[in-house]
Design an enzyme around this catalytic site. Structure first.
Site, PDB file in Angstrom:
ATOM      1  N   LYS A  96      38.980  37.310  39.454  1.00  0.00           N
ATOM      2  CA  LYS A  96      39.248  35.983  40.024  1.00  0.00           C
ATOM      3  C   LYS A  96      38.191  34.969  39.565  1.00  0.00           C
ATOM      4  O   LYS A  96      37.533  34.307  40.373  1.00  0.00           O
ATOM      5  CB  LYS A  96      39.307  36.045  41.546  1.00  0.00           C
ATOM      6  CG  LYS A  96      40.382  36.981  42.088  1.00  0.00           C
ATOM      7  CD  LYS A  96      40.395  36.975  43.604  1.00  0.00           C
ATOM      8  CE  LYS A  96      41.443  37.919  44.161  1.00  0.00           C
ATOM      9  NZ  LYS A  96      41.107  39.353  43.970  1.00  0.00           N
ATOM     10  N   GLY A  99      47.229  49.421  47.306  1.00  0.00           N
ATOM     11  CA  GLY A  99      45.932  50.092  47.339  1.00  0.00           C
ATOM     12  C   GLY A  99      45.851  51.139  48.420  1.00  0.00           C
ATOM     13  O   GLY A  99      46.135  52.311  48.206  1.00  0.00           O
ATOM     14  N   GLN A 102      44.958  41.727  55.249  1.00  0.00           N
ATOM     15  CA  GLN A 102      45.923  40.849  54.601  1.00  0.00           C
ATOM     16  C   GLN A 102      46.762  40.149  55.666  1.00  0.00           C
ATOM     17  O   GLN A 102      47.119  40.745  56.678  1.00  0.00           O
ATOM     18  CB  GLN A 102      46.851  41.651  53.681  1.00  0.00           C
ATOM     19  CG  GLN A 102      46.128  42.524  52.673  1.00  0.00           C
ATOM     20  CD  GLN A 102      45.798  41.779  51.390  1.00  0.00           C
ATOM     21  OE1 GLN A 102      45.784  40.564  51.356  1.00  0.00           O
ATOM     22  NE2 GLN A 102      45.535  42.514  50.342  1.00  0.00           N
TER      23      GLN A 102
END
EC number: 4.1.1.23
Length: 279
Positions: free
Chosen positions: A60, A206, A186
């Protein structure tokens, strides 16, 4: 749709062991910031020695344009297959990165991060003063117009991105909980059926894989669902009225019953057969 497995384990040894368990599967591996800082560029080489995995280096990258271009050039020398940068770095940064990478005979795919899946609407708005969907579409247009290959986004923005750019503009969607697992940190998570419906090109999974006692079996189950026309939740909803017309006592308790089945795919086959519906 491609499966990308996140190597977010605590040690290099655990990551390499997971990679060995997943040899010869049609998957990508995602190496994140933690693993890269801890294990260095040689970790990429070690993964490639395990198997010829496609590797997404998820750093990122976000800085001033020249620094971003320098960083992208260096990581591209590692032979990784995909990298990402922050779209919010702006048009000039994107242009500079793509110009720098144009000298590679085989450059990695470059995707832009739109809105992290850890954001909910309230927290996102407090920073960007926009709704998530509005900002993501804007980021996507800028990224597409300046030569990037796709976006990192949640499933909920994937189809919208393609509508405002191109069907060939890739979307990689983290936060996938394939079998209804907990969302952890999340906020905008989705399952496989939603990823397919929203045209995700890559899904990142994941914890549901590496926390399972048999990660290979989980991967194989996910791949099986990806590579065939699976009965999705939408299929069940669309056919529910038809199924109810059949004289089978499980129809009225379908949702509760299916949750109790250890082999859901086999159970669904039997269910549809008894209802006289083609699987």
């Amino acid at each position: 749709m491609k499966l990308c497995v996140a190597l977010d384990l605590s040690t290099k040894e655990e990551c390499l062991q997971l990679a060995k368990e997943l040899k010869n599967l049609d998957i990508w591996l995602k190496v994140g910031l933690r693993a890269y800082l801890r294990d260095g560029f040689k970790f990429i080489e070690e993964l490639k020695k395990v198997d010829d995995f496609k590797i997404f280096l998820d750093l990122k990258i976000h800085d001033i344009p020249n620094t971003m271009a320098d960083a992208c050039e260096e990581v591209s020398k590692l032979g990784v297959d995909m990298i990402n940068i922050h779209a919010s770095a702006g048009k000039i940064a994107i242009q500079e990165v793509m110009t720098r990478l144009s000298k590679f005979s085989k450059r990695p795919l470059v995707l832009a991060v739109s809105a992290l899946t850890s954001f909910d609407e309230e927290n996102f708005f407090s920073i960007y003063r926009q709704k998530i969907e509005e900002a993501v579409i804007n980021f996507s247009k800028i990224s597409y117009e300046n030569g990037l290959d796709g976006m990192v986004c949640s499933v909920f923005e994937s189809k919208k991105i393609k509508e405002h750019t191109s069907s060939n503009f890739l979307t990689l969607t983290p936060g996938i909980r394939p079998f209804g697992e907990t969302s952890d940190d999340q906020k905008r998570v989705a399952n496989l059926a939603m990823a397919r419906e929203n045209l995700s090109d890559y899904i990142v999974v994941g914890r549901p894989i590496y926390k399972n006692e048999n990660p290979r079996a989980v991967c194989e189950k996910i791949l099986n669902k990806i590579h065939r026309k699976n009965i999705s939740e939408n299929d069940i909803e669309q056919n529910y009225e038809v199924i109810q017309q059949k004289e089978w006592d499980m129809c009225n308790h379908f949702e509760e019953w299916i949750k109790t089945q250890p082999d859901k795919e086999h159970a669904l086959k039997e269910f549809y057969a008894k209802c006289g519906i083609k699987y």
